[in-house]
Design a protein around this motif. Structure first.
Motif, mmCIF file in Angstrom:
data_model
loop_
_atom_site.group_PDB
_atom_site.id
_atom_site.type_symbol
_atom_site.label_atom_id
_atom_site.label_comp_id
_atom_site.label_asym_id
_atom_site.label_seq_id
_atom_site.Cartn_x
_atom_site.Cartn_y
_atom_site.Cartn_z
ATOM 1 N N MET A 36 0.779 -1.262 -0.042
ATOM 2 C CA MET A 36 -0.133 -0.011 -0.062
ATOM 3 C C MET A 36 0.888 1.359 -0.012
ATOM 4 O O MET A 36 0.266 2.251 -0.489
ATOM 5 N N ARG A 37 1.982 1.070 0.636
ATOM 6 C CA ARG A 37 2.955 2.379 0.704
ATOM 7 C C ARG A 37 2.931 3.262 -0.539
ATOM 8 O O ARG A 37 2.850 4.514 -0.659
ATOM 9 N N LYS A 38 3.301 2.397 -1.666
ATOM 10 C CA LYS A 38 3.562 3.255 -2.955
ATOM 11 C C LYS A 38 2.188 3.648 -3.516
ATOM 12 O O LYS A 38 2.249 4.570 -4.400
ATOM 13 N N TYR A 39 1.270 3.286 -2.983
ATOM 14 C CA TYR A 39 -0.173 3.766 -3.566
ATOM 15 C C TYR A 39 -0.508 5.064 -2.617
ATOM 16 O O TYR A 39 -1.444 5.784 -3.193
ATOM 17 N N LEU A 40 0.096 5.136 -1.608
ATOM 18 C CA LEU A 40 -0.350 6.321 -0.652
ATOM 19 C C LEU A 40 0.048 7.735 -1.197
ATOM 20 O O LEU A 40 -0.548 8.851 -0.781
ATOM 21 N N THR A 41 1.277 7.779 -1.589
ATOM 22 C CA THR A 41 1.657 9.204 -2.235
ATOM 23 C C THR A 41 1.064 9.337 -3.672
ATOM 24 O O THR A 41 0.113 8.848 -4.277
#
Lengths: 489, 489
Positions: free
Chosen positions: A159-164
């Motif tokens: 998910m981290r890469k989708y949060l930005t």
């Protein structure tokens, strides 16, 4: 001395630190001209007593004010409001006036909207029993499954890469899920670069309008038509050309006649269940419409906002699945399948159109909510959404039948309607009494009909409304129609 | 016989019922002209054998096709593709071609965008170590608390009324929470009807542009400026008037000179931490700017996208808190405090402006996501958001100090910058080598600098970038600056 305890209110329970409340209040009073440039302030000891706070708190506030340049602390002389603050026409206000003071109107001119009727911007007051325009029953929405999936997604390391910041077209997982869904349910074989995820069908219409239309461009719509589409085209500067609609849908002869006279840029169609009349565009007319679009080189919006809800047979494949020329821009939404506030829809179109529409969307709100998009992708993949649609499809089918039966029996001769093949509403004409009077009367009896004006704004007074049956249980339908029967002579 | 098993592929594991897969495939082939009008189809028994399915499944599919009018079933004669289907220029395609067939470009003309540079519409490939434009560290985002609150909201009985269509301005609970937050943190005392919830700051800018600007309207921006704002104004038809920016922010003398010559409609300012240069607009200039706006009757966008992140002193109260004339339209966002993909921001303005902007927003995407809005309202109310902001504020402060220290020591003489008072990036000039070369070189060493072109598109080649420090841990900063030091001579 100035009434410092009134000017500098302190709330020890607020989230903001007390020293900050104090420094912010000082700043506000300096800016308002109440504490003037050069004014000597009380000592920190006195201020602590006046404001009932610790002297360290006052000192922290004064440090803050000095750091920001609002006060000068002169050793052995005192504390002064800074000299170099240009205060604009200071006016003395009471603390009460300050609290409520905020400009209530602009001093610049606001252009009026280009639309013919203003849109409602406030939610209607909540009412237990009401007849809507054809909305889903939100009590059936699989909200817990969605919320659970959102929470699961939030924990995924990926998910981290989708949060930005990401792509304005939507997240990869949802684009891929839609490629499969569109192929399996709608015979639309597309690539991910043919899709743009939107915040619902309305954003689809808006993006097409802003991408294709310039001031004075000609658009064909039906009369009557989905009012929100008309307003969106008007606001984008377009001229509306209206064609009639009969039991087989939009009148294609009328479309052809207009095409021969004017350069048409865009045609708006709701072939599956026309809005507002719910009729289905016949296969012959679909074919002719596609031929005309290819010949006269105009774009077609195929608004298929309630594709899944068809009762007489299975849904008819959309025109987009038959279009070989790249004229159809297909708009779909999940709002009707889940809940209107879950703002996710999509546009399907040739990739060169999607590319420009994505740049436009990038300017509107950058992108969608990736957490929600990925959660929905998973719910598509594991079958949750399809299962939900199958389930409510059966329920709405039963509700349609029950509602039409009620209208036929309890309002026989007092309303005119056709049983819709699909959708969530019955287009109903009231020949005996103005809808406004009916709505007023019904309201007194506990039934709200909020949209009675929606289709009575043009040249024609239809005295008709879409009566939403899907959001009402059978018992609620009984109650609503009983009230209506008492209001319609 | 036609290759029915190829034309009608069946996937027993798909979500769509097999009989529907079959009827949909028949429809597609009829539409494509492969199964021509009048063609006699094999019997249901033969089809069942060819497609390896039960005969009842075939009969269900044929019922479906007949109900939709695609075939005629003539007793004792057989099954025929219906006669009355006008098939447009049928072309014979192989099954493979059909699978991949979709128009790749439109046959109508698409107007090019009015903007000077195209925007990226695809997300950059994910890269472990990269220097962004000044984004938050999404690893710190309180995502679990948000997801948990979303799930809790989903279970609340009161949620039902929020699930259907609501107000474009946002939900009551979030509007009320913002009234309190704006008063406590920004000295802005407003009513709920002064606020419109948006999908982030970009939608705020877009709404103002579409509400206020018409073709040819004059707008003042700084040079350099936040590129996305410039593009949004250009796309709305505006002419940009550029004023310089120095260490005290926007040059107000230059603003006044333009106002004397032209009717200015809008001025875009980022007073707290100017974008891209990070400088703070001085109190004197703020006062003068407000005076000019009142005198020349133009609107000011005060874009305060990173209000909470100020390190030198506490945040400076926004210009909007001092504006008595209704000229300032204040734009804020939660994207920077939480995560960019949590698309929630707000506009604060006089209520007559909010009313028109809300009608515009109603046309763009109807409304926001009420589930998310109410969850955020609760996180404001119970202090979660403020606690999170206080926490990351300290972390980013430390990261700013560490990053600037690294630049000063490891890149001494090879970069030029000022330590920013706040925000998440350092505006850095590279006097010794073109940024494009530096980015290429760094990429080979494992460091991505995706935005090296962002401020090199205008007349001036700044050879400068915003270097985001907030999303990098101290160890990551060490690594990134080591690589940079090897790439910058």
């Amino acid at each position: 001395m100035l009434p410092y305890s009134k000017l500098i209110p302190v709330n020890k329970k607020a989230d903001t630190a007390v020293y900050l409340q104090i420094s912010n209040a000082f700043i506000k009073n300096i800016r308002r001209g109440i504490l003037k440039s050069g004014l000597k302030l009380p000592s920190s000891r006195v201020l602590a007593t006046l404001l009932h706070v610790n002297r360290n708190t006052i000192n922290a506030a004064l440090d803050e004010l000095q750091a920001q340049g609002w006060i000068d602390i002169q050793p052995r002389k005192g504390i002064f409001v800074a000299q170099n603050l240009p205060v604009v026409k200071p006016t003395i206000l009471s603390a009460d006036q300050i609290q409520s003071r905020y400009a209530s109107s602009t001093n610049y001119n606001i252009h009026p909207l280009k639309v013919s009727t203003p849109l409602a911007t406030m939610a209607p007051p909540y009412f237990k029993l009401y007849i809507d325009d054809g909305f889903p029953d939100t009590r059936l929405a699989p909200l817990d499954l969605l919320a659970r999936e959102i929470r699961r997604q939030a924990h995924l390391p990926a998910m981290r890469k989708y949060l930005t910041y990401g792509a304005p077209v939507g997240t990869g997982p949802l684009l891929e899920a839609l490629v499969n869904v569109l192929s399996e349910t709608r015979g639309l074989n597309v690539q991910p670069n043919n899709i743009l995820i939107t915040n619902g069908a309305q954003m689809g219409i808006y993006l097409v309008a802003r991408t294709l239309l310039q001031e004075g461009d000609q658009v064909i719509v039906t009369e009557p038509n989905y009012f929100s589409a008309n307003l969106t085209f008007q606001q984008a500067g377009a001229m509306l050309n209206r064609v009639p609609v009969d039991e087989n849908g939009m009148d294609i002869d009328a479309v052809e006649m207009i095409c021969k006279k004017k350069k048409i840029r865009l045609l708006y169609a709701v072939p599956h269940h026309h809005h507002p009349t719910t009729v289905t565009l016949s296969p012959e007319r679909r074919m002719r419409l596609l031929e005309l679009a290819a010949k006269y080189k105009f774009a077609i919006i195929e608004d298929d906002y309630d594709y899944e809800f068809h009762y007489t047979s299975n849904p008819i494949l959309p025109m987009a699945s038959l279009d070989n020329h790249g004229n159809v821009i297909y708009i779909g939404t999940l709002n009707k399948s889940l809940a209107p506030t879950i703002r996710v829809g999509f546009i399907v179109a040739p990739s060169n159109f999607i590319e420009i529409a994505a740049q436009m969307r990038r300017m509107i709100d950058f992108q969608g909510n990736a957490l929600l998009e990925n959660a929905l992708a998973e719910l598509y993949k594991n079958g949750t959404i399809m299962r939900h649609i199958n389930k409510v499809q059966k329920i709405y089918h039963e509700r349609r039948d029950h509602f039409c039966e009620l209208l036929s029996t309890k309002l026989a001769g007092r309303v005119e309607f056709h049983v819709p093949n699909g959708g969530m509403s019955v287009w109903t004409h009231f020949p005996t009494r103005p809808l406004e009077k009916i709505a007023e009367h019904a309201m007194q009896m506990g039934l709200r009909i909020p949209n009675y004006r929606t289709y009575n704004t043009g040249k024609v007074d239809y005295n008709s409304i879409r009566m939403g049956f899907a959001s009402l249980s059978l018992a609620e339908q009984d109650k609503a129609v009983d009230i209506l029967a008492a209001c319609v002579p």
